[in-house]
Scaffold this motif. Structure first.
Motif, PDB file in Angstrom:
ATOM      1  N   CYS A  53       0.839  -1.205   0.000  1.00 35.55           N
ATOM      2  CA  CYS A  53       0.000   0.000   0.000  1.00 35.55           C
ATOM      3  C   CYS A  53       0.873   1.253   0.000  1.00 35.55           C
ATOM      4  CB  CYS A  53      -0.922   0.007   1.213  1.00 35.55           C
ATOM      5  SG  CYS A  53      -2.179  -1.273   1.162  1.00 35.55           S
ATOM      6  N   ARG A  54       1.901   1.206   0.863  1.00 36.06           N
ATOM      7  CA  ARG A  54       2.791   2.365   0.932  1.00 36.06           C
ATOM      8  C   ARG A  54       3.461   2.604  -0.419  1.00 36.06           C
ATOM      9  NH1 ARG A  54       8.085   2.774   1.526  1.00 36.06           N
ATOM     10  NH2 ARG A  54       8.361   0.601   2.098  1.00 36.06           N
ATOM     11  N   LEU A  55       3.947   1.532  -1.059  1.00 38.13           N
ATOM     12  CA  LEU A  55       4.618   1.680  -2.348  1.00 38.13           C
ATOM     13  C   LEU A  55       3.659   2.197  -3.416  1.00 38.13           C
ATOM     14  CD1 LEU A  55       6.932  -1.452  -2.499  1.00 38.13           C
ATOM     15  CD2 LEU A  55       7.609   0.937  -2.417  1.00 38.13           C
ATOM     16  N   ARG A  56       2.455   1.650  -3.388  1.00 38.98           N
ATOM     17  CA  ARG A  56       1.472   2.086  -4.384  1.00 38.98           C
ATOM     18  C   ARG A  56       1.185   3.578  -4.223  1.00 38.98           C
ATOM     19  NH1 ARG A  56      -0.074   0.957  -9.456  1.00 38.98           N
ATOM     20  NH2 ARG A  56      -2.210   1.554  -9.836  1.00 38.98           N
ATOM     21  N   TRP A  57       1.081   3.985  -2.975  1.00 38.35           N
ATOM     22  CA  TRP A  57       0.804   5.395  -2.710  1.00 38.35           C
ATOM     23  C   TRP A  57       1.988   6.267  -3.141  1.00 38.35           C
ATOM     24  CZ3 TRP A  57      -2.771   8.901  -1.786  1.00 38.35           C
ATOM     25  CH2 TRP A  57      -2.396  10.133  -1.246  1.00 38.35           C
ATOM     26  N   THR A  58       3.189   5.916  -2.680  1.00 38.32           N
ATOM     27  CA  THR A  58       4.334   6.788  -2.945  1.00 38.32           C
ATOM     28  C   THR A  58       4.741   6.770  -4.418  1.00 38.32           C
ATOM     29  OG1 THR A  58       5.826   5.012  -2.304  1.00 38.32           O
ATOM     30  CG2 THR A  58       5.313   6.607  -0.631  1.00 38.32           C
ATOM     31  N   ASN A  59       4.555   5.644  -5.075  1.00 38.01           N
ATOM     32  CA  ASN A  59       5.030   5.550  -6.456  1.00 38.01           C
ATOM     33  C   ASN A  59       3.969   5.871  -7.503  1.00 38.01           C
ATOM     34  OD1 ASN A  59       7.626   4.828  -5.730  1.00 38.01           O
ATOM     35  ND2 ASN A  59       7.198   2.632  -5.818  1.00 38.01           N
ATOM     36  N   TYR A  60       2.722   5.859  -7.095  1.00 39.40           N
ATOM     37  CA  TYR A  60       1.694   5.995  -8.127  1.00 39.40           C
ATOM     38  C   TYR A  60       0.543   6.939  -7.782  1.00 39.40           C
ATOM     39  CZ  TYR A  60      -1.120   4.533 -12.120  1.00 39.40           C
ATOM     40  OH  TYR A  60      -1.820   4.514 -13.285  1.00 39.40           O
ATOM     41  N   LEU A  61       0.054   6.868  -6.557  1.00 38.69           N
ATOM     42  CA  LEU A  61      -1.187   7.574  -6.248  1.00 38.69           C
ATOM     43  C   LEU A  61      -0.997   8.988  -5.692  1.00 38.69           C
ATOM     44  CD1 LEU A  61      -3.222   4.637  -4.661  1.00 38.69           C
ATOM     45  CD2 LEU A  61      -3.425   5.571  -6.963  1.00 38.69           C
ATOM     46  N   ARG A  62       0.157   9.249  -5.108  1.00 39.78           N
ATOM     47  CA  ARG A  62       0.394  10.565  -4.512  1.00 39.78           C
ATOM     48  C   ARG A  62      -0.009  11.674  -5.471  1.00 39.78           C
ATOM     49  NH1 ARG A  62       6.398  10.391  -3.415  1.00 39.78           N
ATOM     50  NH2 ARG A  62       6.304  12.462  -4.283  1.00 39.78           N
ATOM     51  N   PRO A  63      -0.827  12.616  -5.022  1.00 42.04           N
ATOM     52  CA  PRO A  63      -1.332  13.626  -5.943  1.00 42.04           C
ATOM     53  C   PRO A  63      -0.259  14.572  -6.477  1.00 42.04           C
ATOM     54  CG  PRO A  63      -2.155  14.001  -3.712  1.00 42.04           C
ATOM     55  CD  PRO A  63      -1.408  12.718  -3.678  1.00 42.04           C
ATOM     56  N   ASP A  64       0.858  14.677  -5.784  1.00 43.94           N
ATOM     57  CA  ASP A  64       1.882  15.628  -6.244  1.00 43.94           C
ATOM     58  C   ASP A  64       2.861  15.005  -7.242  1.00 43.94           C
ATOM     59  OD1 ASP A  64       2.766  13.987  -4.137  1.00 43.94           O
ATOM     60  OD2 ASP A  64       4.483  15.284  -3.778  1.00 43.94           O
ATOM     61  N   LYS A  91      17.524   9.519  -2.220  1.00 43.11           N
ATOM     62  CA  LYS A  91      18.184  10.818  -2.019  1.00 43.11           C
ATOM     63  C   LYS A  91      18.069  11.657  -3.287  1.00 43.11           C
ATOM     64  CE  LYS A  91      20.345  11.574   1.962  1.00 43.11           C
ATOM     65  NZ  LYS A  91      20.316  12.864   2.673  1.00 43.11           N
ATOM     66  N   ILE A  92      18.337  10.996  -4.405  1.00 47.05           N
ATOM     67  CA  ILE A  92      18.250  11.693  -5.686  1.00 47.05           C
ATOM     68  C   ILE A  92      16.828  12.176  -5.916  1.00 47.05           C
ATOM     69  CG2 ILE A  92      18.430  11.386  -8.180  1.00 47.05           C
ATOM     70  CD1 ILE A  92      20.748   9.422  -7.642  1.00 47.05           C
ATOM     71  N   ALA A  93      15.880  11.296  -5.629  1.00 45.76           N
ATOM     72  CA  ALA A  93      14.471  11.652  -5.843  1.00 45.76           C
ATOM     73  C   ALA A  93      14.057  12.833  -4.982  1.00 45.76           C
ATOM     74  CB  ALA A  93      13.590  10.442  -5.560  1.00 45.76           C
ATOM     75  N   SER A  94      14.669  12.951  -3.818  1.00 39.82           N
ATOM     76  CA  SER A  94      14.281  14.043  -2.921  1.00 39.82           C
ATOM     77  C   SER A  94      14.656  15.395  -3.503  1.00 39.82           C
ATOM     78  CB  SER A  94      14.928  13.855  -1.554  1.00 39.82           C
ATOM     79  OG  SER A  94      16.315  14.076  -1.631  1.00 39.82           O
ATOM     80  N   HIS A  95      15.537  15.405  -4.482  1.00 40.71           N
ATOM     81  CA  HIS A  95      15.922  16.659  -5.129  1.00 40.71           C
ATOM     82  C   HIS A  95      15.083  16.940  -6.369  1.00 40.71           C
ATOM     83  CE1 HIS A  95      19.459  17.563  -2.653  1.00 40.71           C
ATOM     84  NE2 HIS A  95      19.634  16.261  -2.604  1.00 40.71           N
ATOM     85  N   LEU A  96      14.212  16.014  -6.717  1.00 41.90           N
ATOM     86  CA  LEU A  96      13.370  16.191  -7.897  1.00 41.90           C
ATOM     87  C   LEU A  96      11.912  16.103  -7.485  1.00 41.90           C
ATOM     88  CD1 LEU A  96      15.500  13.924 -10.193  1.00 41.90           C
ATOM     89  CD2 LEU A  96      15.087  16.319 -10.622  1.00 41.90           C
ATOM     90  N   PRO A  97      11.306  17.215  -7.157  1.00 39.13           N
ATOM     91  CA  PRO A  97       9.931  17.201  -6.686  1.00 39.13           C
ATOM     92  C   PRO A  97       8.997  16.509  -7.668  1.00 39.13           C
ATOM     93  CG  PRO A  97      10.885  19.393  -6.510  1.00 39.13           C
ATOM     94  CD  PRO A  97      11.879  18.559  -7.259  1.00 39.13           C
ATOM     95  N   GLY A  98       8.157  15.651  -7.140  1.00 41.39           N
ATOM     96  CA  GLY A  98       7.182  14.980  -7.986  1.00 41.39           C
ATOM     97  C   GLY A  98       7.699  13.727  -8.657  1.00 41.39           C
ATOM     98  N   ARG A  99       8.946  13.378  -8.393  1.00 41.24           N
ATOM     99  CA  ARG A  99       9.504  12.152  -8.965  1.00 41.24           C
ATOM    100  C   ARG A  99       9.810  11.169  -7.844  1.00 41.24           C
ATOM    101  NH1 ARG A  99       8.200  12.280 -14.257  1.00 41.24           N
ATOM    102  NH2 ARG A  99       8.920  14.172 -15.261  1.00 41.24           N
ATOM    103  N   THR A 100       9.648   9.888  -8.148  1.00 39.85           N
ATOM    104  CA  THR A 100       9.881   8.869  -7.124  1.00 39.85           C
ATOM    105  C   THR A 100      11.220   8.176  -7.358  1.00 39.85           C
ATOM    106  OG1 THR A 100       8.907   7.058  -8.376  1.00 39.85           O
ATOM    107  CG2 THR A 100       7.412   8.420  -7.086  1.00 39.85           C
ATOM    108  N   ASP A 101      11.713   7.577  -6.293  1.00 41.70           N
ATOM    109  CA  ASP A 101      12.981   6.859  -6.422  1.00 41.70           C
ATOM    110  C   ASP A 101      12.868   5.752  -7.455  1.00 41.70           C
ATOM    111  OD1 ASP A 101      11.219   5.426  -4.864  1.00 41.70           O
ATOM    112  OD2 ASP A 101      12.695   4.753  -3.413  1.00 41.70           O
ATOM    113  N   ASN A 102      11.734   5.062  -7.445  1.00 39.28           N
ATOM    114  CA  ASN A 102      11.519   3.964  -8.391  1.00 39.28           C
ATOM    115  C   ASN A 102      11.563   4.469  -9.831  1.00 39.28           C
ATOM    116  OD1 ASN A 102      11.111   1.142  -8.477  1.00 39.28           O
ATOM    117  ND2 ASN A 102       8.970   1.433  -9.039  1.00 39.28           N
ATOM    118  N   GLU A 103      10.914   5.581 -10.059  1.00 34.78           N
ATOM    119  CA  GLU A 103      10.844   6.161 -11.397  1.00 34.78           C
ATOM    120  C   GLU A 103      12.244   6.555 -11.884  1.00 34.78           C
ATOM    121  OE1 GLU A 103       8.454   9.634 -11.344  1.00 34.78           O
ATOM    122  OE2 GLU A 103       8.043   9.591 -13.488  1.00 34.78           O
TER     123      GLU A 103
END
Length: 287
Positions: A53-64, A91-103
Motif C-alpha cells: 500500500c505504501r509503495l502504491r501510494w508513494t510511487n503511483y497515487l500521490r497527488p503531487d 536521495k536523488i528523488a528528494s531533489h526532484l519534486p514529484g519524482r519517485t525513487d523507483n521512477e
DNA sequence: AAGCGCCCCAACCGCTCGGCT
DNA sequence: AAGCCGAGCGGTTGGGGCGCT
C-alpha cells in the motif's frame, strides 16, 4: 534472527492494482492521512499488505506526482546527483519534486545508462570509459591513484550537493549570487518559503539557462590551465569545449587529475551550460 | 495476422536502518 | 545492550506494449 514477513501473506492479492483498489487506498489516505501502513489495508478494506500500500501510494497515487518522461533538465540533475550520491535513488528523488525513487531508478537503468555509455562515460563511476578501461588493466595503479573503490564514487567525501542550495544563508556564495542575479526577490523568497536546504526546488529551465549564460561570462577568465592540460581523454572523446572545474581544490591546476582524484565528473561543473546542450544534441539528439 | 524478441516500468523481494522497549 | 518492529531503500523480476519479420 529470521525476519518475520512484513505481513501475513495468506489470502493477500498480488499483481497489478485495480482501479477499485486504487480508489480505496486513495480515499483512505486522503481522509486519514498516512498512518501506520500495516494497519492501512485492514482499515481501507484492501487485500494487500501494508508495504504494498505504501509503495502504491508513494510511487503511483500521490497527488503531487509528476507523470511522463523526465525532462532534459531533470535528466541532467539525475546524472549529476548520481555522480555525487551513487545509487541512492531516494536521495536523488528528494531533489526532484514529484519524482519517485523507483521512477528515477527505472529511468536511469533504461535510458541514462545507455546515453552515458554512448557518450563514452562510465555510468558507474562517471569517468570517461577510456580511463575506466585503463584502470581495469592496471589495478595497482588504479589503487594508488584513486584510493577508493570504483563502485562507490559517492562514499569518499560525500557531502550533500551544495550547487542546488537556494537559501540566502548558503555559504556557497558563488551559486547563491548567481541565483540572486537571475531571480527577482519574489521568486527567490517563494523558493525559500517552500523548501529548506535539503528540499531543493526544480528551477525553471529558462532561469537556469540564464544563470548559466551569466556564469559563462565570469568563468571565461578562470583557470585557463584547466582547459589547456595535455591529458588526452578530452581529446579522445572529442567533446565540445568543456572546462573541467576544480572539485574542492582551488589550487589544483590539473583538472583531469582532480577529476580522477575525486573519482567523478560533475556536469554542473561544466561552466558553459550551452556546451552541455550542444553535447546532448550532438550525441543523442536531445535539446 | 501471427510469432518473436526487445524494451520499459510497475511491482515485488529481501535487506538495512532507526526508534522503541 | 539486545531484541523487536515498522518503515524505507535498492536490486530484480515479470508482463504488457510495441516494432519487426
Amino acid at each position: 534472527m529470521g525476519r518475520q514477513p512484513c505481513c501475513d501473506k495468506v489470502g493477500l492479492k498480488k499483481g497489478p492494482w485495480t482501479a477499485e483498489e486504487d480508489r480505496k487506498l486513495m480515499n483512505f489516505i486522503l481522509t486519514n492521512g498516512q498512518c501506520c501502513w500495516r494497519a492501512v489495508p485492514k482499515l481501507a478494506g484492501l487485500l494487500r499488505c501494508g508495504k504494498r500500500c505504501r509503495l502504491r501510494w508513494t510511487n503511483y497515487l500521490r497527488p503531487d506526482l509528476k507523470r511522463g518522461l523526465l525532462s532534459d533538465y531533470e535528466e541532467k540533475m539525475v546524472i549529476d546527483l548520481h555522480s555525487q550520491l551513487g545509487n541512492r535513488w531516494s536521495k536523488i528523488a528528494s531533489h526532484l519534486p514529484g519524482r519517485t525513487d523507483n521512477e528515477i531508478k527505472n529511468h536511469w537503468n533504461t535510458h541514462i545508462k545507455k546515453k552515458l555509455r554512448k557518450m563514452g562515460i562510465d555510468p558507474l563511476t562517471h569517468k570517461p570509459l577510456s580511463i575506466v578501461e585503463q584502470e581495469d588493466e592496471e589495478p595497482v595503479k588504479k589503487l594508488q591513484k584513486v584510493q577508493m573503490p570504483l563502485q562507490e564514487p559517492a562514499e569518499k567525501n560525500f557531502e550533500e550537493p551544495t550547487s542546488y542550495c537556494l537559501t540566502k544563508e548558503s555559504n556557497n556564495t558563488k551559486n547563491t549570487s548567481r541565483l540572486e542575479e537571475s531571480l527577482d526577490d519574489d521568486q527567490f523568497n517563494a523558493m525559500n518559503l517552500e523548501y529548506g536546504v535539503e528540499d531543493v526546488p526544480l528551477i525553471d529551465p529558462e532561469s537556469l539557462e540564464l544563470i548559466c549564460s551569466n556564469s559563462t561570462m565570469s568563468s571565461s577568465t578562470s583557470t585557463p590551465s584547466n582547459s589547456s592540460n595535455d591529458s588526452s581523454f578530452l581529446k579522445d572523446l572529442q567533446f565540445p569545449d568543456f572546462e573541467w572545474s576544480d572539485y574542492g581544490n582551488s589550487n589544483n591546476n590539473d583538472g583531469v587529475d582532480n577529476i580522477i582524484e575525486n573519482n567523478m565528473m560533475s556536469l554542473w561543473d561544466v561552466d558553459d551550460f550551452s556546451s552541455w546542450d550542444l553535447l546532448l544534441s550532438s550525441t543523442f539528439g536531445l535539446v
